[in-house]
Design a protein around this motif. Structure first.
Motif, PDB file in Angstrom:
ATOM      1  N   CYS A 156       1.190  -1.240   0.311  1.00 18.28           N
ATOM      2  CA  CYS A 156       0.430   0.303  -0.255  1.00 18.28           C
ATOM      3  C   CYS A 156       1.473   1.372   0.139  1.00 18.28           C
ATOM      4  O   CYS A 156       0.591   2.166  -1.320  1.00 18.28           O
ATOM      5  CB  CYS A 156      -1.020  -0.042   1.440  1.00 18.28           C
ATOM      6  SG  CYS A 156      -2.628  -1.251   0.948  1.00 18.28           S
ATOM      7  N   ILE A 157       1.826   1.479   1.419  1.00 18.03           N
ATOM      8  CA  ILE A 157       2.269   2.399   1.149  1.00 18.03           C
ATOM      9  C   ILE A 157       3.314   2.026  -0.458  1.00 18.03           C
ATOM     10  O   ILE A 157       3.483   3.176  -0.402  1.00 18.03           O
ATOM     11  CB  ILE A 157       3.456   2.284   2.568  1.00 18.03           C
ATOM     12  CG1 ILE A 157       2.981   2.383   3.032  1.00 18.03           C
ATOM     13  CG2 ILE A 157       4.977   3.686   2.129  1.00 18.03           C
ATOM     14  CD1 ILE A 157       3.806   1.512   5.322  1.00 18.03           C
ATOM     15  N   VAL A 158       4.144   1.371  -0.568  1.00 16.37           N
ATOM     16  CA  VAL A 158       4.500   1.841  -2.097  1.00 16.37           C
ATOM     17  C   VAL A 158       3.962   2.688  -3.117  1.00 16.37           C
ATOM     18  O   VAL A 158       4.000   3.147  -4.143  1.00 16.37           O
ATOM     19  CB  VAL A 158       4.683   0.309  -2.780  1.00 16.37           C
ATOM     20  CG1 VAL A 158       5.400   0.771  -4.095  1.00 16.37           C
ATOM     21  CG2 VAL A 158       6.168  -0.450  -1.597  1.00 16.37           C
ATOM     22  N   THR A 159       2.268   1.957  -3.839  1.00 16.32           N
ATOM     23  CA  THR A 159       2.299   2.561  -4.007  1.00 16.32           C
ATOM     24  C   THR A 159       1.433   3.452  -4.146  1.00 16.32           C
ATOM     25  O   THR A 159       1.438   4.478  -5.186  1.00 16.32           O
ATOM     26  CB  THR A 159       0.269   1.693  -4.031  1.00 16.32           C
ATOM     27  OG1 THR A 159       0.880   0.189  -4.328  1.00 16.32           O
ATOM     28  CG2 THR A 159      -1.176   1.702  -5.650  1.00 16.32           C
ATOM     29  N   ILE A 160       0.803   4.048  -2.846  1.00 18.83           N
ATOM     30  CA  ILE A 160       1.081   5.763  -2.514  1.00 18.83           C
ATOM     31  C   ILE A 160       2.154   6.455  -3.220  1.00 18.83           C
ATOM     32  O   ILE A 160       2.381   7.027  -3.489  1.00 18.83           O
ATOM     33  CB  ILE A 160       0.498   6.133  -1.224  1.00 18.83           C
ATOM     34  CG1 ILE A 160      -0.905   5.131  -0.956  1.00 18.83           C
ATOM     35  CG2 ILE A 160       0.660   7.092  -0.424  1.00 18.83           C
ATOM     36  CD1 ILE A 160      -1.508   5.205   0.344  1.00 18.83           C
ATOM     37  N   LEU A 161       2.929   6.022  -2.470  1.00 17.42           N
ATOM     38  CA  LEU A 161       4.087   6.340  -2.902  1.00 17.42           C
ATOM     39  C   LEU A 161       4.784   6.824  -4.576  1.00 17.42           C
ATOM     40  O   LEU A 161       5.107   7.856  -5.139  1.00 17.42           O
ATOM     41  CB  LEU A 161       5.647   6.045  -2.191  1.00 17.42           C
ATOM     42  CG  LEU A 161       5.891   5.998  -0.853  1.00 17.42           C
ATOM     43  CD1 LEU A 161       7.372   5.670  -0.493  1.00 17.42           C
ATOM     44  CD2 LEU A 161       6.523   7.961  -1.350  1.00 17.42           C
ATOM     45  N   VAL A 162       3.907   5.671  -5.325  1.00 19.73           N
ATOM     46  CA  VAL A 162       4.864   5.697  -6.788  1.00 19.73           C
ATOM     47  C   VAL A 162       3.569   7.110  -7.203  1.00 19.73           C
ATOM     48  O   VAL A 162       3.512   7.446  -7.822  1.00 19.73           O
ATOM     49  CB  VAL A 162       4.345   4.506  -7.301  1.00 19.73           C
ATOM     50  CG1 VAL A 162       3.703   4.640  -9.011  1.00 19.73           C
ATOM     51  CG2 VAL A 162       5.307   3.492  -6.733  1.00 19.73           C
ATOM     52  N   ILE A 163       2.266   7.026  -6.381  1.00 17.25           N
ATOM     53  CA  ILE A 163       1.461   7.602  -7.141  1.00 17.25           C
ATOM     54  C   ILE A 163       2.015   9.386  -7.078  1.00 17.25           C
ATOM     55  O   ILE A 163       1.401  10.058  -7.631  1.00 17.25           O
ATOM     56  CB  ILE A 163      -0.197   7.943  -6.414  1.00 17.25           C
ATOM     57  CG1 ILE A 163      -0.802   6.375  -6.847  1.00 17.25           C
ATOM     58  CG2 ILE A 163      -0.882   8.717  -6.811  1.00 17.25           C
ATOM     59  CD1 ILE A 163      -1.595   5.864  -6.393  1.00 17.25           C
ATOM     60  N   VAL A 164       2.456   9.846  -5.906  1.00 14.23           N
ATOM     61  CA  VAL A 164       2.322  10.875  -5.460  1.00 14.23           C
ATOM     62  C   VAL A 164       4.247  11.549  -6.444  1.00 14.23           C
ATOM     63  O   VAL A 164       3.736  12.298  -6.453  1.00 14.23           O
ATOM     64  CB  VAL A 164       3.212  10.793  -4.195  1.00 14.23           C
ATOM     65  CG1 VAL A 164       4.142  12.275  -3.711  1.00 14.23           C
ATOM     66  CG2 VAL A 164       2.015  10.725  -2.500  1.00 14.23           C
ATOM     67  N   ILE A 165       4.794  10.627  -6.546  1.00 17.21           N
ATOM     68  CA  ILE A 165       5.296  11.015  -7.696  1.00 17.21           C
ATOM     69  C   ILE A 165       5.292  11.249  -8.186  1.00 17.21           C
ATOM     70  O   ILE A 165       5.950  12.436  -9.195  1.00 17.21           O
ATOM     71  CB  ILE A 165       7.303   9.816  -7.313  1.00 17.21           C
ATOM     72  CG1 ILE A 165       7.519   9.446  -6.069  1.00 17.21           C
ATOM     73  CG2 ILE A 165       7.730   9.810  -8.538  1.00 17.21           C
ATOM     74  CD1 ILE A 165       8.410   8.637  -6.326  1.00 17.21           C
ATOM     75  N   LEU A 166       4.054  10.547  -9.346  1.00 21.20           N
ATOM     76  CA  LEU A 166       3.649  10.515 -10.179  1.00 21.20           C
ATOM     77  C   LEU A 166       3.218  11.982 -10.540  1.00 21.20           C
ATOM     78  O   LEU A 166       3.568  12.209 -11.518  1.00 21.20           O
ATOM     79  CB  LEU A 166       3.346   9.466 -11.127  1.00 21.20           C
ATOM     80  CG  LEU A 166       3.408   8.217 -10.993  1.00 21.20           C
ATOM     81  CD1 LEU A 166       2.506   6.823 -11.687  1.00 21.20           C
ATOM     82  CD2 LEU A 166       4.318   8.162 -12.461  1.00 21.20           C
ATOM     83  N   LEU A 167       2.218  12.372  -9.424  1.00 22.25           N
ATOM     84  CA  LEU A 167       1.551  13.575  -9.539  1.00 22.25           C
ATOM     85  C   LEU A 167       2.832  14.912  -9.528  1.00 22.25           C
ATOM     86  O   LEU A 167       2.767  15.842 -10.136  1.00 22.25           O
ATOM     87  CB  LEU A 167       0.665  13.415  -8.117  1.00 22.25           C
ATOM     88  CG  LEU A 167      -0.797  12.594  -8.418  1.00 22.25           C
ATOM     89  CD1 LEU A 167      -1.156  13.069  -6.634  1.00 22.25           C
ATOM     90  CD2 LEU A 167      -0.967  13.644  -9.037  1.00 22.25           C
ATOM     91  N   VAL A 168       3.716  14.592  -9.108  1.00 26.04           N
ATOM     92  CA  VAL A 168       4.561  15.686  -9.101  1.00 26.04           C
ATOM     93  C   VAL A 168       5.493  15.613  -9.892  1.00 26.04           C
ATOM     94  O   VAL A 168       5.479  16.985 -10.543  1.00 26.04           O
ATOM     95  CB  VAL A 168       5.837  15.261  -7.648  1.00 26.04           C
ATOM     96  CG1 VAL A 168       7.191  16.711  -7.942  1.00 26.04           C
ATOM     97  CG2 VAL A 168       5.365  15.427  -6.372  1.00 26.04           C
ATOM     98  N   LEU A 169       6.032  14.728 -10.490  1.00 27.46           N
ATOM     99  CA  LEU A 169       5.728  14.900 -12.548  1.00 27.46           C
ATOM    100  C   LEU A 169       4.937  15.156 -13.137  1.00 27.46           C
ATOM    101  O   LEU A 169       5.646  16.100 -13.929  1.00 27.46           O
ATOM    102  CB  LEU A 169       6.484  13.326 -12.605  1.00 27.46           C
ATOM    103  CG  LEU A 169       7.888  13.061 -12.018  1.00 27.46           C
ATOM    104  CD1 LEU A 169       8.636  11.487 -12.267  1.00 27.46           C
ATOM    105  CD2 LEU A 169       9.056  13.482 -12.360  1.00 27.46           C
ATOM    106  N   ARG A 170       4.509  14.977 -12.978  1.00 27.26           N
ATOM    107  CA  ARG A 170       2.996  15.260 -13.716  1.00 27.26           C
ATOM    108  C   ARG A 170       3.546  17.288 -14.216  1.00 27.26           C
ATOM    109  O   ARG A 170       2.941  17.996 -14.691  1.00 27.26           O
ATOM    110  CB  ARG A 170       1.688  14.941 -13.572  1.00 27.26           C
ATOM    111  CG  ARG A 170       0.579  15.415 -14.534  1.00 27.26           C
ATOM    112  CD  ARG A 170      -0.073  14.381 -14.209  1.00 27.26           C
ATOM    113  NE  ARG A 170      -1.641  15.785 -13.868  1.00 27.26           N
ATOM    114  CZ  ARG A 170      -2.255  15.783 -15.643  1.00 27.26           C
ATOM    115  NH1 ARG A 170      -2.199  14.623 -16.238  1.00 27.26           N
ATOM    116  NH2 ARG A 170      -3.418  15.721 -15.068  1.00 27.26           N
TER     117      ARG A 170
END
Ligand SMILES: *[C@@H]1O[C@H](CO)[C@@H](O)[C@H](O)[C@H]1NC(C)=O
Ligand SMILES: *[C@@H]1O[C@H](CO)[C@@H](O)[C@H](O)[C@H]1NC(C)=O
Length: 751
Positions: free
Chosen positions: A585-599
């Motif tokens: 779960c944590i990894v998934t959330i992290l990935v989402i956040v990173i993607l958001l930031v990149l975007r």
């Protein structure tokens, strides 16, 4: 009566006159002096005739001239009158059929004194009948006679003999009232007797020749005489049917064409019979002297008593495509009047070919398959055959994708798709389709039942998780009996064993699938902190499991019923699975956040590039027009220096520096409006991220006396600005001076 014809009338009159003359007899035995006869008067006698005097009253005491006769009673002095001398006269025509006898009283009185000379006497006048009425029939008449009845059989009404009777109103004691009967036609077949009973004059009346006769019966009065009245009536005589005709076949050969897929019990053809008798009397019997046909067909009769063939067994074109046999018809008839026609007929049944669906070798397949075995060879393939002569190849398929087996389309061999677990599903049902291997080929279906055979693939489990020991328990106390269960059906005897020997408890396997837990040593106390967890090995002969059994320490009452138990520590530990889940779960959330930031960053970059290209978008800085700590914040700012600098006039022109750092009032509304606009933009931004985000906006408020602090703006003009005065402000502003004193080169600097 007026109906009487004139010619006959003269004769009648003479007859009456004769009667009057002859029939004079003393009828009275009266002791009085009356001496007279019954008087007769003719029916329909005309009046005003010299013969009107029809009788005379006589009394011995009568003295002509001195006495006179008188009458009273029925018709006295109206129909009948009397003169002084006793002569009776008739004044009206009489009808015997209306009134036949008149009763009167005669008196003899003195002419002068009108006194009775003798006692009055009763007498009667009889009206004498003449034949003035014709016989009358009561018809119409309908009678019945059974065909083939013997000669002399009586024609009946519904059940009794039919009596064709006429009545005559005239005096039945005379010929005037008697009636005789005669048939005016039909005498070849019938006769009638004096009572109107009709009988047959011949034997063997045949309904099939003539089913009805109309005969005319005449009734005449004055029997035996040429004179008299007559009348006629028509009698309808129906000839009723008996079974006197043999049933015969209409044709000598019947050919029926029948599809091979004709359902059992359906009708396949009719052999028609001829029989002149009425349907209800026909009684044909059909016979087929052929055992095979009798197995195959059943012959029944329809309403017209024709023979109808019904199928008793399914037909098969591939086995027999033609049946030929002879059918006979017989009939028990009452009396045979006609013998001709066919009592046998040839029947040919042609079976026609129909494309039939494949036929499986079994109605249902029951197949057992061991669990946990993969791959598995099924010994018995599913088999089907095209019953048609052409014998098309068959393709097998299983449509249900949830079926755990697959089938080879050609060989029908079954194979497992996956391992089966009996403990999940014990039985699978799959439908197998067999289809002729042509376009639009016929299909049939069969059920395959797969029974999963158990193997010992599950370890037993203890039936309890905890057990308790009482504080009061002594050594040797039995704490409980352990039992176990296993999902498998096939198990050995469960055996129990402590995984680690305990100094406090002992476990005794009872060798019958149970084990007894006994206390080795007492002295347990709820105050003690220790946890008692036993690990027990349970086996079913093949599979073994390590089971945990918690022993609670309890305070018990005298009956060893627990009253308070020391609560055991709940295990806070998290299982490995749970941990992995949480980590994922944590990894998934992290990935989402990173993607958001990149975007976000990507969007910003594009905006900046666009801005540079258009030159419209500037980097903005917010001036935090922060007021310092007020008068007290002397450590932060040395206001006097700022003020002196101002007085120096070396700072930028315009309003005082101190006023400049004051928050401008107008700025507040402006800032709020900007935030509103940004919020609105964010709300309506379709490309934006749908969830809550933190937006950071740079905003340079208007009206700042310091002008724009934007690096974009300043960079261009930075060169032209002279910040040298900062060096003059003293050591506190050295850093600032260093920053802005860009023109200073090493060695060149004041510091
Ligand atoms: C046996 O019970 C005593 C008393 O409760 C305890 O101190 C001890 O640790 C127990 N021994 C084992 C092996 O559990
Ligand atoms: C198993 O054996 C024990 C001890 O012999 C006995 O008490 C118990 O009733 C037996 N249980 C069964 C199910 O036979």
């Amino acid at each position: 009566m007026m109906t009487v014809c004139g010619g006959a009338w003269g004769l009648q009159l003479i007859a009456v006159a004769l009667l009057l003359g002859v029939g004079e007899a003393v009828t009275s035995s009266d002791p009085t002096s009356w001496n007279w006869r019954t008087l007769y008067v003719g029916e329909e006698k005309p009046v005003g005739d010299p013969l009107d005097q029809f009788g005379t009253l006589k009394n011995a005491k009568f003295i002509r001239g001195k006495h006179m006769f008188k009458i009273a009673g029925e018709g006295a002095n109206t129909i009948f009158t009397v003169n002084d001398q006793g002569d009776m006269f008739l004044n009206l025509k009489l009808d015997r059929e209306k009134k036949a006898t008149y009763h009167l009283t005669a008196k003899l009185v003195d002419k002068q004194s009108n006194v009775d000379v003798d006692k009055p006497s009763n007498f009667s006048i009889q009206v004498q009948d003449i034949n003035d009425n014709a016989p009358v029939f009561g018809g119409p008449y309908t009678g019945f006679i059974q065909e083939m009845s013997p000669k002399g059989a009586t024609v009946t009404a519904t059940s009794n003999a039919l009596a064709v009777k006429a009545t005559d109103a005239d005096d039945t004691s005379t010929v005037n009232g008697l009636v005789e009967y005669k048939l005016l036609n039909g005498t070849d077949f019938f006769k009638i007797d004096g009572n109107g009973i009709i009988t047959t004059n011949v034997a063997n009346l045949d309904r099939e020749t003539t089913s009805q006769y109309q005969i005319v019966v005449q009734a005449k009065d004055m029997p035996g005489q040429a004179i008299g009245f007559s009348t006629t009536t028509t009698v309808t005589i129906n000839v009723t049917d008996i079974n006197d005709n043999l049933s015969t076949f209409k044709k000598t050969q019947y050919i029926f064409s029948v599809r091979e897929d004709m359902k059992v019990e359906s009708e396949i053809g009719t052999v028609e019979v001829e029989d002149a008798d009425e349907e209800k009397n026909k009684n044909p019997k059909f016979q087929i002297e052929n055992a095979v046909i009798n197995e195959l067909l059943e012959i029944k009769q329809d309403k017209q008593k024709n023979g109808v063939f019904f199928l008793k067994q399914p037909l098969d074109y591939e086995t027999t495509n033609r049946y030929a046999f002879t059918v006979f018809v017989t009939e028990d008839i009452v009396k045979n009047s006609h013998v001709n026609g066919n009592n046998k007929a040839e029947v040919v049944i042609k079976v026609t070919d129909v494309d039939e669906p494949p036929v499986f070798t079994k109605r249902e397949y029951n197949i057992s398959v061991p669990e946990e075995k993969f791959p598995h060879e099924f010994p018995e393939p599913i088999n089907a055959k095209d019953p048609d002569r052409i014998n098309r190849p068959i393709r097998f398929s299983i449509e249900d994708i949830s079926c755990p087996v697959q089938i080879d389309p050609v060989s029908g061999k079954l194979s497992l798709k996956e391992k089966l677990d009996r403990e999940l599903t014990r039985e699978h049902r799959c439908q197998v389709t067999a289809e002729e291997d042509i376009q639009g080929g016929k299909k049939s279906y069969v059920m395959v039942n797969l029974v999963v055979i158990d193997i010992n693939d599950n370890a037993p489990k203890l039936n309890i998780e905890e057990i308790y020991v009482c504080e009061s328990d002594k050594r040797g106390q039995v704490l409980g009996t352990l039992t176990a269960t296993d999902k498998d059906e096939t198990n050995g005897v469960f055996t129990f064993m402590l995984a680690r020997q305990s100094s406090n408890f002992s476990l005794l396997d009872n060798k019958n699938g149970t084990a007894t837990l006994t206390l080795k040593e007492g002295r347990f106390n709820t105050e003690d902190s220790g946890e008692h967890l036993l690990e027990i090995k349970v086996t079913d002969g093949k599979q073994q499991s390590l089971e945990r059994l918690r022993v609670l320490v309890c305070q018990c009452n005298s009956g060893r019923t627990r009253e308070y138990c020391k609560p055991h520590r709940r295990q806070v530990g998290v299982s490995v699975h749970a941990l992995i889940t949480i980590l994922l779960c944590i990894v998934t959330i992290l990935v989402i956040v990173i993607l958001l930031v990149l975007r976000q960053r990507y969007r910003k970059d594009t905006l900046v590039t666009m801005g540079k290209m258009s030159g419209e978008i500037h980097e903005q800085l917010v001036t935090y027009d922060e007021e310092g700590g007020g008068e007290m914040d002397t450590n932060g700012y040395d206001v006097s220096i700022l003020t002196s600098a101002r007085h120096d006039g070396s700072l930028l022109p315009g309003p005082g520096l101190y006023a400049m750092v004051k928050k401008p009032q107008a700025c507040k509304g402006d800032m709020a409006a900007m935030i509103e606009v940004k919020k609105d933009e964010a709300d309506h931004d379709r490309d934006g991220i749908p969830y809550d985000t933190l937006h950071i906006y740079g905003y340079e408020g208007p009206g700042s006396l310091a002008g724009s602090l934007s690096s974009l703006g300043s960079s261009s003009s930075g060169d032209s600005l002279d910040y040298d005065f900062l060096n003059d402000w003293g050591p506190r502003f050295r850093t600032l001076a260093e920053l802005y004193g860009v023109d200073c080169y090493p060695g060149d600097c004041p510091y």
